[in-house]
Design an enzyme around this catalytic site. Structure first.
Site, PDB file in Angstrom:
ATOM      1  N   VAL A 287      14.408  -4.480  32.489  1.00 35.21           N
ATOM      2  CA  VAL A 287      14.155  -3.713  32.527  1.00 35.21           C
ATOM      3  C   VAL A 287      15.005  -2.398  31.889  1.00 35.21           C
ATOM      4  CG1 VAL A 287      14.876  -1.237  34.748  1.00 35.21           C
ATOM      5  CG2 VAL A 287      13.820  -3.422  35.337  1.00 35.21           C
ATOM      6  N   PRO A 288      13.663  -2.434  31.045  1.00 30.92           N
ATOM      7  CA  PRO A 288      14.197  -1.807  29.400  1.00 30.92           C
ATOM      8  C   PRO A 288      15.638  -0.644  29.567  1.00 30.92           C
ATOM      9  CG  PRO A 288      12.412  -1.234  28.748  1.00 30.92           C
ATOM     10  CD  PRO A 288      12.674  -1.984  31.012  1.00 30.92           C
ATOM     11  N   CYS A 289      16.521  -0.394  30.045  1.00 35.43           N
ATOM     12  CA  CYS A 289      17.240   1.055  30.100  1.00 35.43           C
ATOM     13  C   CYS A 289      17.738   1.200  29.029  1.00 35.43           C
ATOM     14  CB  CYS A 289      18.589   0.675  31.434  1.00 35.43           C
ATOM     15  SG  CYS A 289      19.797  -0.505  31.604  1.00 35.43           S
ATOM     16  N   HIS A 290      18.300  -0.448  28.064  1.00 30.46           N
ATOM     17  CA  HIS A 290      18.425   0.370  26.453  1.00 30.46           C
ATOM     18  C   HIS A 290      17.321   0.746  25.681  1.00 30.46           C
ATOM     19  CE1 HIS A 290      15.748  -2.951  26.447  1.00 30.46           C
ATOM     20  NE2 HIS A 290      15.569  -2.817  25.024  1.00 30.46           N
TER      21      HIS A 290
END
Length: 158
Positions: free
Chosen positions: A124-127
């Protein structure tokens, strides 16, 4: 709940989940300080597929994950996390863009809080979420990891 710790190019990663799916992917900056609940059971085989996909991601061979996820959070948080999964590898979005994507354009601060509570880093690419000014801002695992992941994705697209 099952767990397994894998190696990555930056820090060890704690994976945790059950039959419903992956619930946690956490960077362990200091593995010795990892507090694994007593009722969690080590199970390397359970995480074989996600481990293989993460290895492929770090080596530049995988851009989209296909992992059954079961993050725990509010409906709002889950809507943010779902929107994050739509950001293509190698691209970024602002908190405001995510707020608009979930049809709540004034909720950019709440989007930031949901990002901070994301239990499944990388997948879950919150970066991939940055400040409106284009700068790297908050990342629960640390800006060093956020910067590493964004550079990794940028280099893997070349």
């Amino acid at each position: 709940m099952y767990y397994h710790i894998i190696k990555s190019p930056i820090y060890p990663i704690l994976l945790a989940g059950d039959e419903k799916g992956l619930k946690h992917l956490i960077f362990l900056k200091d593995e010795r300080k990892a507090k694994i609940p007593n009722d969690w059971v080590e199970n390397k085989d359970f995480f074989r597929e996600v481990s293989n996909q993460l290895e492929a991601y770090f080596s530049g061979k995988l851009k989209t994950f296909d992992v059954k996820l079961a993050p725990q959070g509010t409906e709002f948080q889950k809507s943010v996390w779902k929107a994050l999964c739509e950001i293509p590898c190698g691209e970024t979005r602002t908190y405001g863009e995510i707020a608009k994507r979930i049809q709540n354009p004034k909720a950019y601060r709440a989007v930031g809080l949901a990002n901070n509570r994301n239990p499944i880093a990388i997948i879950v690419p919150c970066h991939r979420v940055i400040g409106a000014n284009g700068k790297l801002t908050g990342y629960a695992s640390g800006l060093d990891i956020k910067e590493f992941l964004l550079k990794l994705e940028e280099n893997n697209l070349k």
